[in-house]
Design a protein around this motif. Sequence first.
Motif, PDB file in Angstrom:
ATOM      1  N   LYS A   1     -49.990   3.177 -11.492  1.00  0.00           N
ATOM      2  CA  LYS A   1     -50.484   2.383 -12.624  1.00  0.00           C
ATOM      3  C   LYS A   1     -50.582   0.900 -12.259  1.00  0.00           C
ATOM      4  O   LYS A   1     -51.173   0.119 -12.989  1.00  0.00           O
ATOM      5  CB  LYS A   1     -49.528   2.522 -13.811  1.00  0.00           C
ATOM      6  CG  LYS A   1     -49.596   3.841 -14.528  1.00  0.00           C
ATOM      7  CD  LYS A   1     -48.680   3.830 -15.753  1.00  0.00           C
ATOM      8  CE  LYS A   1     -48.406   5.237 -16.236  1.00  0.00           C
ATOM      9  NZ  LYS A   1     -47.212   5.279 -17.106  1.00  0.00           N
ATOM     10  N   ALA A   2     -49.936   0.501 -11.173  1.00  0.00           N
ATOM     11  CA  ALA A   2     -49.884  -0.909 -10.804  1.00  0.00           C
ATOM     12  C   ALA A   2     -51.275  -1.457 -10.515  1.00  0.00           C
ATOM     13  O   ALA A   2     -52.067  -0.839  -9.814  1.00  0.00           O
ATOM     14  CB  ALA A   2     -48.987  -1.084  -9.580  1.00  0.00           C
ATOM     15  N   GLN A   3     -51.537  -2.645 -11.080  1.00  0.00           N
ATOM     16  CA  GLN A   3     -52.846  -3.274 -10.892  1.00  0.00           C
ATOM     17  C   GLN A   3     -52.680  -4.457  -9.953  1.00  0.00           C
ATOM     18  O   GLN A   3     -51.861  -5.335 -10.211  1.00  0.00           O
ATOM     19  CB  GLN A   3     -53.381  -3.802 -12.234  1.00  0.00           C
ATOM     20  CG  GLN A   3     -53.301  -2.813 -13.368  1.00  0.00           C
ATOM     21  CD  GLN A   3     -54.597  -2.058 -13.565  1.00  0.00           C
ATOM     22  OE1 GLN A   3     -55.409  -1.977 -12.649  1.00  0.00           O
ATOM     23  NE2 GLN A   3     -54.794  -1.524 -14.737  1.00  0.00           N
TER      24      GLN A   3
ATOM     25  N   THR B   1     -49.471  10.919  -4.697  1.00  0.00           N
ATOM     26  CA  THR B   1     -49.433   9.471  -4.897  1.00  0.00           C
ATOM     27  C   THR B   1     -49.531   8.736  -3.568  1.00  0.00           C
ATOM     28  O   THR B   1     -50.180   7.696  -3.467  1.00  0.00           O
ATOM     29  CB  THR B   1     -48.151   9.064  -5.652  1.00  0.00           C
ATOM     30  OG1 THR B   1     -48.005   9.905  -6.799  1.00  0.00           O
ATOM     31  CG2 THR B   1     -48.196   7.624  -6.108  1.00  0.00           C
ATOM     32  N   GLU B   2     -48.921   9.298  -2.517  1.00  0.00           N
ATOM     33  CA  GLU B   2     -49.003   8.705  -1.187  1.00  0.00           C
ATOM     34  C   GLU B   2     -50.441   8.721  -0.694  1.00  0.00           C
ATOM     35  O   GLU B   2     -50.950   7.730  -0.173  1.00  0.00           O
ATOM     36  CB  GLU B   2     -48.119   9.491  -0.191  1.00  0.00           C
ATOM     37  CG  GLU B   2     -46.654   9.158  -0.287  1.00  0.00           C
ATOM     38  CD  GLU B   2     -45.806   9.930   0.725  1.00  0.00           C
ATOM     39  OE1 GLU B   2     -46.215  11.019   1.158  1.00  0.00           O
ATOM     40  OE2 GLU B   2     -44.723   9.423   1.062  1.00  0.00           O
ATOM     41  N   LEU B   3     -51.114   9.860  -0.896  1.00  0.00           N
ATOM     42  CA  LEU B   3     -52.495  10.024  -0.450  1.00  0.00           C
ATOM     43  C   LEU B   3     -53.423   9.047  -1.148  1.00  0.00           C
ATOM     44  O   LEU B   3     -54.184   8.331  -0.513  1.00  0.00           O
ATOM     45  CB  LEU B   3     -52.985  11.442  -0.786  1.00  0.00           C
ATOM     46  CG  LEU B   3     -52.762  12.538   0.233  1.00  0.00           C
ATOM     47  CD1 LEU B   3     -53.313  13.849  -0.317  1.00  0.00           C
ATOM     48  CD2 LEU B   3     -53.464  12.200   1.557  1.00  0.00           C
ATOM     49  N   THR B   4     -53.336   9.017  -2.473  1.00  0.00           N
ATOM     50  CA  THR B   4     -54.276   8.199  -3.236  1.00  0.00           C
ATOM     51  C   THR B   4     -53.945   6.716  -3.127  1.00  0.00           C
ATOM     52  O   THR B   4     -54.833   5.881  -3.131  1.00  0.00           O
ATOM     53  CB  THR B   4     -54.321   8.610  -4.725  1.00  0.00           C
ATOM     54  OG1 THR B   4     -52.980   8.653  -5.218  1.00  0.00           O
ATOM     55  CG2 THR B   4     -54.927   9.985  -4.892  1.00  0.00           C
ATOM     56  N   GLY B   5     -52.628   6.387  -3.018  1.00  0.00           N
ATOM     57  CA  GLY B   5     -52.230   4.981  -2.940  1.00  0.00           C
ATOM     58  C   GLY B   5     -52.308   4.427  -1.528  1.00  0.00           C
ATOM     59  O   GLY B   5     -52.348   3.217  -1.332  1.00  0.00           O
ATOM     60  N   GLY B   6     -52.289   5.327  -0.553  1.00  0.00           N
ATOM     61  CA  GLY B   6     -52.326   4.897   0.845  1.00  0.00           C
ATOM     62  C   GLY B   6     -51.022   4.278   1.323  1.00  0.00           C
ATOM     63  O   GLY B   6     -50.983   3.536   2.292  1.00  0.00           O
ATOM     64  N   HIS B   7     -49.926   4.563   0.612  1.00  0.00           N
ATOM     65  CA  HIS B   7     -48.620   4.022   1.001  1.00  0.00           C
ATOM     66  C   HIS B   7     -47.653   5.159   1.202  1.00  0.00           C
ATOM     67  O   HIS B   7     -47.621   6.086   0.410  1.00  0.00           O
ATOM     68  CB  HIS B   7     -48.044   3.163  -0.134  1.00  0.00           C
ATOM     69  CG  HIS B   7     -48.469   1.740  -0.096  1.00  0.00           C
ATOM     70  ND1 HIS B   7     -49.404   1.230  -0.960  1.00  0.00           N
ATOM     71  CD2 HIS B   7     -48.076   0.718   0.699  1.00  0.00           C
ATOM     72  CE1 HIS B   7     -49.569  -0.057  -0.696  1.00  0.00           C
ATOM     73  NE2 HIS B   7     -48.784  -0.387   0.302  1.00  0.00           N
TER      74      HIS B   7
END
Lengths: 225, 227
Positions: free
Chosen positions: B117-119, B174-180
């Motif tokens: 959710k972080a922008q 979340t790792e995949l989509t966030g790249g972290h």
Amino acid sequence: MAERSEEVKLLGMWASPFSRRIEIALTIKGVPYEFSEQDITNKSALLLQLNPVHKMIPVLVHHGKPISESLVILEYIDDTWQNNPILPQDPYEKAMARFWAKFIDEQICVAAMKVVGKTGEEKDAAVEATRDLLKFLEKELVGKDFFGGKNLGFVDIVATLIAFWVMRTEEIVGVKVVPVEIFPEIHRWVKNLLANDVIKKCIPPEDEHLRYIKDRMVKLIIKPA
Amino acid sequence: MTTGEVKLIGAWASPFVMRPRIALNLKSVPYEFLQETFGSKSELLLKSNPAHKKIPVLLHADKPVCESNIIVEYIDETWSSSGPSVLPSHPYDRAMARFWAAYIDEKWFVSLRSFPKAQGEEETKAALAQLEEANAILEKAFIDCSKGKPFFNGDNIGYLDIALGCFLGWLRVTELTGGHKLLDEAKTPSLSKWAERFCNDPAVKPVMPETAKLAEFAKKIFAKPHA
């Protein structure tokens, strides 16, 4: 100073419902304990050491090992001292007791706190929301002296939050959140609680308690945002 | 009483639903899985869980049990003579398991959920830092609880393993989509190794959704505006 490992110590706060519920449980079990009154506005090194994750009371120390989170502590007490069981024995009844306890802490407590300091429509909405949740508990009490049946149980202990915190502060908050016309069972249950020796012994004295809450509310509301 | 039909109202993608499914698997209890359609709630669900209207709900001989961790304890107590114990036996260990399970839901999972959710860069950095702090706390909890054994519960997976492990699918998405990297072998070596062991457990494998399928589902549900 040598400490007997069977000794039970409770770090708590006299006006906290979460701390008082542990005292109720220990008293029901007849377990002697040393009470250590904590200043939650200026947390002691001991508290921070024993509950580094949440830094909150209550903390129970038994055999030198700390346990935090009031519902976890209540279950520990029931697991450790088998006399006068607090939780029902039947797995289904036990699951229901755990469910209502969680409901009280996570839903009702949170909703009731939202009433404080609000005015007008916002206040009305917060009161309505709290009442909607309380209606579930009202239903649970039909035909019973206590949530636990004939005797005080887990849910009663947790629900003292409603009887002696939510309901006691109605005058200060300026609205009858739990009126007897809508919640006759809950009012009947409070009378049953007040007739119980353990409850009488373990709840904060009313006058002192109300004075403390008034003081705190004044501090919180007058405090700039 | 162990007799009586067992049904579970849930959804394949929900980590909370996964908890009782793993417990039922551990106890070899057959059950009917009643899947809710995403975006709507069945009459049965609303009737069985009027207070929360949420999944999972276990129906045992038509009696509903709600709240995932409460259901897991119920399963452990009801089918106590089958399979391994899901909760530890010693009161202190049980207290630790319950304490950490509550921490996972109230703090760790909230941190995980706030990450996507972080922008912007600032918020993302803050969310990541918060999750890393929570992970570090759980790394220590794992070492304390496992006492050198492979799982939080010791030799076999148990209540606390299930409470945390159910989120591993979503963590990977979340790792995949966030790249972290969110569960870092360098920062939390014990937890990382535990995660692999957990996902390979025979009670977990059949109910842990594939990351790709979950990622596709996530895209679909997060594309819609929140209700």
